[in-house]
Design a protein around this motif. Structure first.
Motif, short mmCIF file in Angstrom:
data_model
loop_
_atom_site.label_atom_id
_atom_site.label_comp_id
_atom_site.label_asym_id
_atom_site.label_seq_id
_atom_site.Cartn_x
_atom_site.Cartn_y
_atom_site.Cartn_z
N GLU A 88 0.84 -1.21 0.00
CA GLU A 88 0.00 0.00 0.00
C GLU A 88 0.87 1.25 0.00
OE1 GLU A 88 -2.90 -0.01 3.11
OE2 GLU A 88 -3.58 -2.03 2.63
N ALA A 112 0.96 4.11 -2.82
CA ALA A 112 0.78 5.53 -2.49
C ALA A 112 1.92 6.36 -3.06
CB ALA A 112 0.68 5.70 -0.98
N ARG A 153 1.39 6.73 -6.80
CA ARG A 153 0.34 7.71 -7.11
C ARG A 153 0.82 9.13 -6.88
NH1 ARG A 153 -2.90 4.25 -3.96
NH2 ARG A 153 -3.05 5.87 -2.35
N GLU A 183 -12.53 2.26 5.11
CA GLU A 183 -12.02 3.57 4.70
C GLU A 183 -10.71 3.42 3.93
OE1 GLU A 183 -11.59 7.61 4.13
OE2 GLU A 183 -13.35 6.47 4.77
N ARG A 184 -9.91 2.42 4.28
CA ARG A 184 -8.65 2.18 3.57
C ARG A 184 -8.91 1.91 2.09
NH1 ARG A 184 -6.20 -1.97 1.37
NH2 ARG A 184 -7.78 -3.45 2.09
N ARG A 219 -11.64 2.72 0.42
CA ARG A 219 -12.25 3.90 -0.21
C ARG A 219 -11.19 4.91 -0.63
NH1 ARG A 219 -13.83 8.89 0.26
NH2 ARG A 219 -12.70 9.13 2.22
N ARG A 220 -10.07 4.95 0.09
CA ARG A 220 -9.01 5.91 -0.24
C ARG A 220 -8.20 5.45 -1.46
NH1 ARG A 220 -8.03 6.10 5.48
NH2 ARG A 220 -6.20 4.78 5.12
N LEU A 221 -8.24 4.15 -1.78
CA LEU A 221 -7.53 3.67 -2.96
C LEU A 221 -8.26 4.14 -4.22
CD1 LEU A 221 -6.88 -0.06 -1.95
CD2 LEU A 221 -5.20 1.79 -2.00
N PRO A 222 -7.57 4.75 -5.17
CA PRO A 222 -8.27 5.21 -6.39
C PRO A 222 -9.03 4.09 -7.10
CG PRO A 222 -6.07 6.14 -6.29
CD PRO A 222 -6.15 5.14 -5.18
N ARG A 266 -12.14 3.24 -4.99
CA ARG A 266 -13.21 4.24 -5.12
C ARG A 266 -13.90 4.12 -6.47
NH1 ARG A 266 -10.33 7.94 -3.54
NH2 ARG A 266 -9.68 8.90 -5.50
#
Length: 327
Positions: A78, A82, A85, A272-273, A275-278, A281
């Motif tokens: 992860e 990040a 990205r 939430e983890r 959801r934060r990944l493009p 989402r």
């Protein structure tokens, strides 16, 4: 052990082997030979001074130590994602892997046939679909997004209701010609009936009326495979209890002119983890929109009988017939 002895390439190989539970399968995905994969796992175990896999002729299984290593490796992956990205140019296409856990019906029969639309827009996102009768724990490794029956109330879990799955009886024309058509729901016990094992669990929780019919009916065939139900039903095997939308997918199935047997709600859940990944989402938003399309009237709270489907869609959502034919 010195951190300098840890090699990210070896950890990446370990992660793929853990995902696939097979060194041969990992070799195929990574484009390396099985002996090379095995050697890298040996090197990792030597560096960590612990065994991470139990090996057998059927594949590999993580040890308890291996499960702890995987948690750290997932965190490293992860962080690496990040970093990628953060340094990629603006407007770059979203890439990365995401795992979707679904039941035997909605995943293979409703979502998978439409994934080509998603991949045309997001060709670099890799989706791994895992099908199971049991609801997935989105806090466990490898379970990013879950579509399941029954609302999740775990802490730190985000859940949205996607819709309601309505169950009705289907049969083939030849079976109905041979055995006759039930005049009402109480006549199901006179027929060979076919049920999915997970449907039984769903309706026990959500539809008391269906529980009564289960006690009345001596099901001739119970299976955990939707394909097995469809093929048995289509070949005069009996009356299959299936989601209402199946009438759109297989013309061999004739819906009975009877009320629904059970309405069962289903949810999409994630953390939430994710959801934060493009890529997470993107997939979450696409799935939610998928159940808001005109043809998704199957999943409205109000039951729409398959025989009334086209008429109802035209009444509520005029001008949608073309999109229905294309879906």
């Amino acid at each position: 052990m010195s951190i300098d002895r840890l090699d990210w390439d070896t950890l990446r190989v370990f992660r793929v082997v853990a995902e696939l539970s097979s060194m041969s399968a990992a070799a195929g995905r990574l484009g390396e030979s099985p002996p090379t994969i095995s050697r890298k796992i040996d090197d990792l175990e030597a560096s960590l001074q612990t065994q991470v896999f139990l090996r057998s002729t059927r594949g590999v299984v993580l040890t308890e130590a291996g499960k702890r290593v995987l948690r750290y490796v997932e965190g490293m992956a992860e962080a690496a994602e990040a970093l990628r990205r953060a340094t990629e140019p603006p407007g770059a296409a979203v890439s990365g892997a995401i795992t979707l856990c679904t039941s035997d019906g909605l995943g293979p029969y409703w979502i998978a046939p439409r994934l080509s639309h998603f991949h045309r827009e997001h060709p670099k996102v890799r989706i791994r679909m895992m099908v199971s009768d049991e609801p997935a724990d989105v806090h466990a490794e490898g379970n990013d997004i879950s579509i399941s029956f029954g609302e999740h109330r775990q802490p730190d879990t985000i859940a949205h209701k996607l819709g309601v799955q309505h169950y009705v009886g289907f049969a083939s024309k030849s079976y109905l010609a041979e055995a006759g058509t039930p005049a009402n729901l109480h006549e199901y016990h006179k027929h060979r009936c076919i049920l999915h094992s997970s449907y039984a669990n769903q309706v026990e929780r959500s539809a008391p009326r269906m529980s009564e019919y289960r006690r009345m009916v001596d099901f001739a065939f119970i299976t955990n495979s939707g394909t097995a139900i469809v093929e048995t039903c289509a070949r005069s095997g009996g009356i299959g209890i299936l989601p209402s939308y199946m009438s759109r997918l297989d013309p061999r199935l004739v819906p009975l002119e009877l009320p629904e047997l059970a309405p069962v709600k289903f949810w999409i859940t994630y953390t939430e983890r994710v959801r934060r990944l493009p890529q997470g989402r993107l997939l979450i938003d696409w799935i939610r929109q998928l159940f808001e399309l005109p043809e998704a009237i199957w999943f409205d709270d109000e039951f729409v009988h398959p025989l009334e489907y086209d008429k109802k869609v035209q009444e509520l959502r005029p001008g949608t017939q073309a999109s229905l034919r294309e879906s």
